[in-house]
Each structure stands twice: as structure tokens, then as C-alpha cells.
Design an enzyme around this catalytic site. Structure first.
Site, PDB file in Angstrom:
ATOM      1  N   ARG A 144      -3.270   5.121  -2.337  1.00  0.00           N
ATOM      2  CA  ARG A 144      -3.284   3.390  -1.462  1.00  0.00           C
ATOM      3  C   ARG A 144      -2.795   1.943  -2.561  1.00  0.00           C
ATOM      4  NH1 ARG A 144      -5.589  -0.002   2.680  1.00  0.00           N
ATOM      5  NH2 ARG A 144      -6.520  -1.376   1.580  1.00  0.00           N
ATOM      6  N   GLU A 193       0.962  -5.084  10.813  1.00  0.00           N
ATOM      7  CA  GLU A 193       0.155  -3.541  10.597  1.00  0.00           C
ATOM      8  C   GLU A 193       1.175  -2.796  12.076  1.00  0.00           C
ATOM      9  OE1 GLU A 193      -1.736  -2.068   8.689  1.00  0.00           O
ATOM     10  OE2 GLU A 193      -3.517  -4.385   7.625  1.00  0.00           O
ATOM     11  N   HIS A 199       2.498  -4.133   6.788  1.00  0.00           N
ATOM     12  CA  HIS A 199       1.843  -2.394   6.536  1.00  0.00           C
ATOM     13  C   HIS A 199       1.608  -1.910   8.174  1.00  0.00           C
ATOM     14  CE1 HIS A 199      -1.155  -5.447   3.776  1.00  0.00           C
ATOM     15  NE2 HIS A 199       0.499  -5.789   3.383  1.00  0.00           N
ATOM     16  N   HIS A 252       0.956  -1.136   0.275  1.00  0.00           N
ATOM     17  CA  HIS A 252       0.122   0.420  -0.182  1.00  0.00           C
ATOM     18  C   HIS A 252       0.567   1.127  -0.118  1.00  0.00           C
ATOM     19  CE1 HIS A 252      -3.208  -2.438   1.731  1.00  0.00           C
ATOM     20  NE2 HIS A 252      -3.936  -2.534   0.642  1.00  0.00           N
ATOM     21  N   GLU A 282       2.011   3.219   2.875  1.00  0.00           N
ATOM     22  CA  GLU A 282       2.548   2.744   4.249  1.00  0.00           C
ATOM     23  C   GLU A 282       3.858   3.663   4.210  1.00  0.00           C
ATOM     24  OE1 GLU A 282       0.781  -0.460   4.975  1.00  0.00           O
ATOM     25  OE2 GLU A 282      -1.595   0.433   4.182  1.00  0.00           O
TER      26      GLU A 282
END
Length: 361
Positions: free
Chosen positions: A149, A294, A220, A89, A92
Site C-alpha cells: 500500500r 473509492e 482510490h 496507494h 489499487e
């Protein structure tokens, strides 16, 4: 030129000459645009030619070459492997920063850390610093689109929007939950499974070596989560309990570094349902340990984590990733691995035996 100015000028020229050949130290605690990351990859290969090679394995929609670093000691035998990708993405940015930090730490530590050295003999690490190269480049060159994104491929006929969410494009429960068929949506899943060049590149490279990979880690942000398969609420990984235990162990390792709390679970349980993720696809094709990280934070800065947090975010995530990799390695090879005893070790054993024998005489 003569007189008092001549030695001063010569000294100045000498300083300029020395400065021109000095290499500027790469700053791992700032965000880097794609050209700098590309140059860093080339330099890493140059600095560590015995353990690092660069592999091109795909081309983005806009024609950029997708490359990874393969890191491992040459043993002459077929090895197991670890996959890690960052930057699927575009917005990020902490994700590519982590992949670069991971490579740096691995190369710095494996010669002095016995366990890492063992891993480098038994496994190869395949690290893609930026998978969504087009999207990532777009966030750097278009200031109004810093939070872009998706990929940069055009939408279907009649759609004025660009891009597909690459993490909804893999062939696992594709197009079912947590997606949109609206090409302007942030979670547009594409015109079909693996419709995107970038997803195709990963799927082909990994699937061809699926029996080699022990672990698939995709990095991510944000939310401080460790997600395990599956994203579809009606699907359960066959080794779900083991994945939970390993994930909880990784979260504990993360917490020990800077006290940050990471939640562990499937996406439907602790985030939201989704389908078509690379994590789920990797588990589906048989890679036993598949996780989505994440990274920081919990919403204060969201996708614009300040550079001052790069170092602690990477340090804690490194501890978590190593916990998972270490577990996967030991399950495959045992705690002592398969590395043969060195000559020095054999001599030490022999010497000890001789001492014991002489003590009995």
C-alpha cells in the site's frame, strides 16, 4: 534466389516489414506496469502535441520522476484547472487504469462534444496516472507484495519496515485520527507532515497554483464511495452542503451507467475517521471541490478487481467525475462558459437577422 519460392519469400518479408512499423493499440482494459504507463504518457504527448504536455514535478524516494499530463487548449490567457491523481496507494491498480481511461476519453470527445470543448478552452486538466511510483512498481516486481500500500521510503532509525501511507502524510490535522505512529502499520503517517517526497511534490505543485484549481479529485479503491472533506470528525467544510449535493449528483450519474451504487459523505460518516489526506489538504488550502473516489468493488475482489471489470468501472467513474467537473466549471464560468463566439456563429446570427428584416419589408 529464383523459382516459385522467390515471390513467396518476398511477400513474407513485406508482411514482416509492415508489421514491424505498425503500432500496437494500447489496451485500456488491462492493467499495465509502470514502464508501459510511462511509454503511454510519452505517446499521448506525441499523438496530441497541440493539447497535451508532460510535466515532471517531483522525484520519488527511489529516484523515479513523478510526472503528469497537462491537457487543455492553448488560449493565451490564464486558465482555471482541474487536478486528478491516481495510484497514491500502490495496490489499487484500478486507479491508474482509470486515469488513463479518463485521458483517453477526454482526448477522444472534446472535439465533438461542445461542452468538453468549452471546458478545454476554459480549464487545463492536470492528471497524474501514478503518484506512488515506487510502491506501484513494487507490486509488479515482487509477486508476494501485490497488496503493498505505502511508499517505499525506509522507516525511522530502529525500524525495519518500509513505507509511509502517503494519504496520511499531508499537512491537515496530521497525525491525529485514523493513523498510526508504528512504522510497520499500513496507515503509518510518516515522521512528520509532508515527510515523503511524493506528498511534497503534490503539495508544492498544487499550492503554487491553488487559486487556479477549481477541483481536486484523487482516485482510490475500493468501496464505491465518494468522500468529501473532512476526515476529522470535528472538522466541517465550509461548503459541506454544496459538496454533498454535487457528490449525490455524481453518484446518480454513476448509477445511470451500469446501475452501481456509490455512497456519498465524509469519511467519518460513511467509512472511518482519518487525517492527513490529500483531499482534506486541498480543501484546507482553498480548492472548493475536493473529492476522493473509492472505485469498485464492495469487497468481493477488494484490491484485485478482475480486468473484465476495468471497462465498466472506468465508464461509471468517468460519468461521476465529469458531473463534478461540469458543476465546478459552470459555477465559475456560467453554463455558456467564456469561450468567445466563433466567426461562423456570428455569420449565422447576422444571416438570421437579415432574414427577419427581409420578412418585415
Amino acid at each position: 534466389m529464383s523459382g516459385p519460392m522467390r515471390p513467396v519469400l518476398l511477400a513474407l518479408l513485406l508482411q514482416i516489414g509492415v508489421a514491424s512499423v505498425e503500432r500496437v493499440e494500447y489496451d485500456y482494459y488491462k492493467y499495465h506496469p509502470m514502464p508501459e504507463i510511462t511509454a503511454w504518457m510519452a505517446q499521448t504527448v506525441k499523438d496530441h502535441p497541440d493539447v497535451v504536455t508532460e510535466i515532471a514535478y517531483g522525484t520519488s524516494y527511489e529516484g523515479r520522476v513523478i510526472t503528469l499530463l497537462k491537457i487543455g487548449l492553448e488560449t493565451g490567457i490564464k486558465k482555471k484547472a482541474i487536478w486528478m491523481d491516481c495510484g497514491i496507494h500502490a495496490r489499487e491498480w484500478i486507479s491508474p487504469a482509470f486515469c488513463q481511461y479518463f485521458v483517453k476519453q477526454l482526448l477522444q470527445e472534446y472535439q465533438t462534444d461542445g461542452k468538453l470543448g468549452e471546458m478545454m478552452k476554459n480549464m487545463d486538466f492536470y492528471v497524474t496516472p501514478v503518484l506512488n511510483i515506487d510502491g506501484y512498481s513494487f507490486t509488479w516486481t515482487n509477486s508476494s507484495n501485490r497488496l503493498w500500500r505505502k511508499s517505499r521510503s525506509p522507516g525511522p532509525a530502529g525500524c525495519d519496515c518500509h513505507g509511509t501511507d502517503l494519504n496520511r502524510n499531508f499537512n491537515v490535522n496530521w497525525g491525529t485520527v485514523g493513523i498510526s505512529s508504528n512504522c510497520c502499520s499500513q496507515v503509518y503517517c510518516g515522521s512528520g507532515p509532508l515527510s515523503e517526497n511524493e506528498a511534497q511534490a503534490v503539495a508544492q505543485f498544487v499550492a503554487e497554483r491553488k487559486n487556479d484549481f477549481l477541483c481536486f479529485l484523487t482516485i482510490h479503491s475500493y468501496g464505491q464511495l465518494l468522500l468529501l472533506p473532512y476526515g476529522h470528525p470535528n472538522a466541517v467544510a465550509p461548503n459541506y452542503q454544496e459538496l454533498m449535493e454535487v457528490g449525490l449528483g455524481a453518484a446518480e450519474a454513476i448509477k445511470k451507467v451500469h446501475g452501481m451504487h456509490y455512497r456519498v459523505g465524509t469519511s467519518p460518516d460513511i467509512l472511518y475517521p482519518n487525517s492527513g489526506s490529500s483531499r482534506d489538504w486541498a480543501r484546507l488550502i482553498g480548492i472548493p471541490f475536493s473529492f476522493t473516489f473509492e472505485l469498485r468493488d464492495n469487497g468481493t475482489y477488494k484490491f484485485e478487481l478482475p480486468e473484465k471489470q476495468i471497462q465498466p468501472a472506468c465508464e461509471e467513474a468517468y460519468a461521476g467525475a465529469l458531473h463534478i467537473i461540469d458543476y465546478a466549471h459552470d459555477k465559475q464560468f456560467g453554463h455558456s462558459g467564456t469561450a468567445p463566439a466563433t466567426t461562423a456563429t456570428l455569420w449565422m446570427v447576422l444571416a438570421a437577422a437579415l432574414v427577419s428584416s427581409s420578412a418585415l419589408l
